[in-house]
Design an enzyme around this catalytic site. Structure first.
Site, mmCIF file in Angstrom:
data_model
loop_
_atom_site.group_PDB
_atom_site.id
_atom_site.type_symbol
_atom_site.label_atom_id
_atom_site.label_comp_id
_atom_site.label_asym_id
_atom_site.label_seq_id
_atom_site.Cartn_x
_atom_site.Cartn_y
_atom_site.Cartn_z
ATOM 1 N N GLU B 439 -22.415 29.084 -56.651
ATOM 2 C CA GLU B 439 -22.571 30.266 -55.774
ATOM 3 C C GLU B 439 -24.024 30.469 -55.351
ATOM 4 O O GLU B 439 -24.476 31.601 -55.182
ATOM 5 C CB GLU B 439 -22.052 31.546 -56.447
ATOM 6 C CG GLU B 439 -20.642 31.513 -56.943
ATOM 7 C CD GLU B 439 -19.630 31.218 -55.845
ATOM 8 O OE1 GLU B 439 -19.956 31.388 -54.657
ATOM 9 O OE2 GLU B 439 -18.524 30.797 -56.190
ATOM 10 N N GLY B 440 -24.747 29.382 -55.188
ATOM 11 C CA GLY B 440 -26.148 29.471 -54.777
ATOM 12 C C GLY B 440 -27.056 29.442 -55.995
ATOM 13 O O GLY B 440 -26.991 30.318 -56.841
#
Lengths: 592, 592
Positions: B439-440
Site C-alpha cells: 500500500e505504498g
C-alpha cells in the site's frame, strides 16, 4: 543475487588505514606475513565463499536440518563444503604449527570469517564455533588435553561447541544445574540438559567436542561454582582417533526464524565422561575466552548481514526502474528512471554503506589488536587486551543492531519484492535477527560496557580510547574533526553525569546502558569514517570506490552521527520514568 | 501466548479521550449508537478474535496457502472462520441499510479491525480488502453496479481485491500495461498480468470481485490514462448469483517472509469481462478511495503488531526469572528475580507500550474523522477530509515503522527464546515486516506527506493541525505542554527551511521526506500522550491501568520524543551528501 566478497574494501582497510605490512612485521615469530600472500589467501577465501558455500545459502534455508535418533542431517552440500574447507587448510590458518596450523595472524581469520558469514551464516557457524573451542583449549587446556584435541580441531576433522544455556538459565548462569561428578580415573561424569547448542550435532565431522559448564559436587552456589569440561561425542582412543561413543545425545532441534542450516540442539548429557579445563569452580573465566572470541565473531556476522543488504540493495537500485528523478527525467528513452536517482533510495543505500563499512573498519582494527594480544610482547599484549575489553561489547552490541537495521533497509529498497523469498533479502533479515540475542543480548553487552568497562575504572579506559581517537584527528578534515570532537566531549560529559547518577541510584546504570552502548558505537564509527576520509586516495577521489568512501564519510557525519543527539537526551532524562511503575502493576497489566 | 483484545484501552480512548457519546450523537441518520451497545459489539469482536481466528494464527503460518489449477486452498479453519464472520454480520457493520448493512459508524469498524489484525493478520486481510472494495463501489460505482455487487459484498458472500501492481511497476503506475478493450455490450475485455494480489484467489467466498486498473485503447500515456474496472471471478447471472466463470485465473502464489495464511497471487486476466467504475482515464482517482482506506487499514496492522509484541513481552517479562535487581535481590526465595526488575527490560516494554498506545489514540481519533468525512454535514466533511489527507500518510508510514520496531523489541525481550517459533514473537516480526512495503512504501508515504500535504498548500494544513494541537495543550501537564510546544516550533521551523531549500533544489524534498514523516509521527504521538495524561482518572492513578498511562506518558516525553532532535539535525544537513555521487559511480560499485 550474485555475491561478491568485499575484498577490495578489506584490502583498502588493511593497507591504507591499518598499515598491515608494518603490523605483520611487528608480530613476533617466523617470517612476517607478506601482503601479497595475504591477498592470495583472501582471494581463495573469496572464491570458496562465492562458489562453494553461497550457493548453499538459500537451499540450506529451505531444507533446514533433519533430526533422527542417530543424529542430525545438515542440508545437502553442507558436509561436502566442509570437506573442501578442511582440504583448503582453513581451520588451522592462525593455529600454532605445533598442532598442524599455519601460524598466520588472527587478523587474517577475521577477514576470512567475514566472507564466510556473508556467504552463508548458518554454514559458517560450524567452523566458527570450532575456532572458539580451539582458542579456549589453547588458553586453558592442559598439555595433554591440547595434545589430544588440538591437532584434530586444527585439521578440522573434529568440530567444537559451547554448552552454556539451560532451559531455566541463559543470560544469568548463576542457577545452572548441570552436574559433574568425580570418577575414579580423575575424569568427570557430566549430567544435565543444555539448550540452544549451535552445531551440537551434525554430519560434518567425525567427532564433536563439547565445552560444557557444570557444577562439581562441592561447588559454591552462583557463578563462582561453575567449572568447565571438555566432553567429546566419541572418546578418543589411544591413537587419538574417535573411540567409544560418549553419553551425550541431541534430543531435538529448535524451530527457528532463520539460520535454518545450522543445527540448534537440545543436548542431553547422561553421565557423559568429561575432562576438566582450567581450575575447578573457575569455569566461567575460561569460558570468557570462548565468549569474547565468539562475541567478535557475532560482530562479524552483524557486519556480514550489512554487506549482503548493501550488495542486494545496490544491485536492485541500479537496475529497477520506477518514477522519474525529482529534478527531471534522466533517461527519456526508458519508461522510468532507475531507483538510484531518488534521494530517499540513496539515503537508504548510504545508510547501509556507512554503517557497514564503518563497522568493517573498526572490526579489522580489532583484528590487529587480537594479534597483539596473542603476541609475545607482554606490555603491548596487556594494553591490547585492555582496549579489546572495552571495544568487544560495543562491537558485539552495536554491530549486530546495525546488521539488523541494514538487513531491514535492504528489504525496504526492494519494496514489496523484498518480502518475496527469491530475492534473498528476507532471509538476510531472518538470519541477522539472531545476532542481537545469542552470545549475550545487546542489553547484556551494554551492562558489561557501562558497568565493568567504563564506570568500574572511573573512566580510565574511556580516556585511553579518547586519547587514541584525538591522536587520529590530526590531519583529519577539519569539519569532521570538529564534529567528532564535540561528540567526544559529550561522551565524556555523559559519562561523568552517569557516574554520579549511578552512585546515587544503581538503576540509572541499566536505564542508560543500551543508549550508552549505541552512543559509543556511533562515535567509534565517526572516528573510522574520519580516518577513512583522510586517506590520500580518498581525498583525491581517484575512482568510484574512493569517491564513494569520501561521499559516505560526509553522509555519516551529516546523517548518522546526529543520532547521538537523541541518545544523549534520552540518557540525561534518567531512570525515573522506567522505575516509577510497581512490579505488581506490571503483573496486573499482564493479567496475573 | 494467550491473546486478549485490548478492549479496555479502546474504550478508554473512545470514552475518556474522544468523547464517543457526543461524537455518535453528532452523526446524522437514525438513532445514535449507544456506548453500551458499542461495548457489547466490541466484546463480541474480541471473543471472535480471541477464540476463532487467533487459534488459527500459528497453524496458518505453518501451513500457508496451497495452489492448484482449480484454485487456492487456505489453511485449515480459515474458511470456517470466515463463515462465522459472515454469520455474525461483521462485513455489513458500517454499510448502508439499503445494501443490507447496519449503518453503524465507520469508527467502530476501526475498533473491530484492530482486534482482527492482532489475532490473525493474514486472515484479517481477506475481509479487509473487501472493505476497501465496498467503499470504492459506494463512492464511484454506478447505481446498477452497486445494486449487483454491494449486497453480496455487504453480506460477505463475495469478497474483493485491489489489482494495481504489475511485474514492471509497483510504486510507479505510469507504465502499467494491462489493457481494456471495448465490447459491443458496453462492458470491457481486460487482459494483462497483475502481481502481489492479496486474497486474489481462495476458498472463503463463492465469488471474488477484482477492482483492476487497466488502460483503454485511447488512453493517454502515464497515470492520467488509467481506468478502473470491476472484474468478477464469476459473472453475476440475472438473479445476481455467481454465473459464468470469467477469464481470470490465479497463475501462482508468491513465497513470502510472512502472512503465509493470505494468498498473494499472480493474477492473469485473459480477455476477462469487466465493467468501468468512474470516468474513463480517471481510475487512479477512484482507486485512491480504496488506497486511502487501505492505508489506514495497514496503519491498524502496524498498531496490531505492536500490541502483540506488548502482550508477549509483558507476559514473558513478568514470568521469566534471570539475574538480580541492580538495587538488590527482590525475591530471595527464588533463584533469580524476574525480568521486569531490570531497567533495560522496562525500557523495552515501555517503548512498545508508548508507541503502541500512542498510535492507538491517534488512529481511533482518525476513525472519528472518517465518520465525519462520510457524514452529511458538507462543511464538516470537507474539513475532516482535509485533516485525513494530512494524517493518512503519517499514520501509514509511521505506525508501520513503529509496528516493526515493536515486533523487533518484542523478540528481544525473550532473548534467544524470541528466535524460536513456538513463542510467536518471530512470526509477529515476519508478519509485521510487510506493512512498510505494501500500500505504498514508507518512502512513498513520506513524499505524499511532504510534497502534497505540507508544501503544496504552503503549510496551511500543517498550521491547522498545529492550531488543533495547541488547543489541546490548555490544561495539559505544564512540563509536557512545554516540551511539545518546543517541538511544534521546531516542526514549523524545519518546514520553513525545507520550503526554501526545496524551491532551490527539488532533491531536498526526497532527502528530507522520511525524516520529516517520522518527526511528524513523534510529534503527533506526543500530542496524544499529553492528552491521555490529562484525563482525570490518569492524573489520579486510580488503578494499574491508569497508573501505567501516566508513567508511559512520562516515558514518552523522556525517552521517545527526544528522537526528534536527531531527525531535525539530519534534515538540516540537507541533500548534499546524498546526491554527490554520480549514478555511474553507483553502477561501478554494483559491478555494472
Amino acid at each position: 543475487m550474485p555475491y561478491k566478497a568485499p575484498i577490495r574494501d578489506v584490502q583498502f582497510l588493511a593497507d591504507k588505514l591499518l598499515n598491515a605490512q608494518k603490523h605483520y612485521a611487528s608480530l613476533a615469530g617466523g617470517e612476517p606475513l607478506d601482503c601479497e600472500l595475504r591477498n592470495a589467501i583472501l582471494e581463495e577465501a573469496a572464491r570458496f565463499s562465492e562458489e562453494v558455500i553461497y550457493p548453499l545459502n538459500r537451499t540450506g534455508d529451505e531444507q533446514g536440518c533433519l533430526w533422527n535418533e542417530d543424529g542430525v542431517k545438515t542440508p545437502d552440500g553442507f558436509a561436502d563444503a566442509y570437506r573442501q574447507y578442511i582440504d583448503g587448510g582453513w581451520p588451522g590458518l592462525s593455529m600454532p604449527t605445533a598442532f598442524g596450523g599455519q601460524a598466520l595472524p588472527k587478523s587474517l581469520d577475521f577477514m576470512v570469517s567475514e566472507c564466510l558469514s556473508q556467504a552463508n551464516h548458518a554454514w559458517a557457524m560450524y567452523p566458527g564455533l570450532s575456532a572458539g573451542c580451539r582458542g579456549t583449549l589453547l588458553a586453558h587446556g592442559t598439555e595433554s588435553l591440547q595434545a589430544i584435541y588440538l591437532p584434530k580441531l586444527t585439521s578440522g576433522a573434529w568440530t567444537g561447541t559451547m554448552c552454556l544455556t539451560e532451559p531455566q538459565c541463559g543470560s544469568d548462569l548463576s542457577f545452572l544445574r548441570t552436574r559433574a561428578e568425580t570418577r575414579e580415573d580423575g575424569s568427570y561424569s557430566i549430567s544435565g540438559t543444555k539448550i540452544f547448542i549451535s552445531a551440537g550435532e551434525h554430519d560434518l565431522s567425525e567427532n564433536i567436542v563439547h565445552l560444557v559448564l557444570a557444577r562439581l559436587p562441592d561447588a559454591p552456589a552462583g557463578t563462582r561454582g561453575i567449572s568447565l569440561f571438555i566432553v567429546p561425542k566419541f572418546l578418543p582412543d589411544p591413537h587419538g582417533e574417535p573411540g567409544v561413543r560418549n553419553a551425550v545425545q541431541c534430543g531435538s532441534l529448535e524451530h527457528k526464524m532463520g539460520i535454518h542450516g545450522n543445527a540448534t540442539c537440545v543436548m542431553n548429557f547422561d553421565g557423559a565422561r568429561g575432562f576438566l579445563i582450567g581450575e575447578p569452580h573457575r569455569g566461567l573465566l575460561a569460558m570468557f575466552t570462548f565468549m569474547n572470541s565468539a562475541r567478535l565473531g557475532v560482530a562479524l556476522e552483524g557486519l556480514a548481514h550489512g554487506e549482503i543488504a548493501l550488495q542486494g540493495a545496490l544491485s536492485y537500485a541500479t537496475e529497477r526502474e520506477a518514477g522519474r528523478a525529482l529534478s527531471g527525467t534522466k533517461v527519456p528513452a526508458r519508461p522510468a528512471d532507475r531507483l538510484i536517482v531518488h534521494p530517499d533510495v540513496r539515503r537508504m543505500l548510504l545508510t547501509i554503506r556507512a554503517l557497514t563499512e564503518g563497522s568493517r573498519a573498526l572490526l579489522h582494527s580489532l583484528g590487529q589488536l587480537v594479534d597483539i594480544e596473542l603476541g609475545t610482547d607482554a606490555e603491548a599484549a596487556a594494553e591490547a587486551a585492555s582496549f579489546l575489553a572495552f571495544y568487544t561489547p560495543i562491537a558485539k552490541g552495536f554491530m549486530t543492531e546495525m546488521g539488523i537495521e541494514c538487513a531491514n533497509i535492504g528489504m525496504q529498497v526492494y519494496g514489496g519484492h523484498g518480502y518475496i523469498r527469491e530475492w534473498g533479502m528476507e532471509q538476510n533479515l531472518r538470519d541477522a535477527r539472531i545476532t542481537t540475542m545469542y552470545e549475550g543480548t545487546t542489553g547484556i553487552q551494554a551492562l558489561d560496557l557501562l558497568a565493568r568497562k567504563v564506570l568500574r575504572d572511573q573512566g580510565a579506559s574511556l580516556e585511553q580510547v579518547i586519547v587514541r581517537i584525538r591522536a587520529d584527528m590530526e590531519g583529519m578534515n577539519a569539519d569532521y574533526a570538529q564534529r567528532l570532537s564535540a561528540r567526544l566531549e559529550e561522551w565524556q560529559a555523559i559519562t561523568v553525569t552517569l557516574f554520579s547518577a549511578v552512585s546515587e541510584n544503581i538503576d540509572e546504570l541499566g536505564a542508560a546502558s543500551v543508549d550508552y552502548l549505541m552512543y559509543s558505537g556511533y562515535v567509534l564509527l565517526g572516528w573510522q569514517w574520519g580516518r577513512m576520509a583522510s586517506v590520500p586516495e580518498v581525498r583525491e577521489g581517484a575512482d568510484a570506490f574512493y569517491r564513494a568512501k569520501a561521499v559516505t564519510a560526509r553522509f555519516y557525519f551529516d546523517k548518522i552521527l546526529p543520532r547521538c543527539s537523541s541518545l544523549a537526551e534520552q540518557m540525561r532524562a534518567g531512570a525515573d520514568s522506567l522505575m516509577a511503575l510497581d512490579d505488581t502493576d506490571f503483573d496486573t497489566l499482564a493479567g496475573r
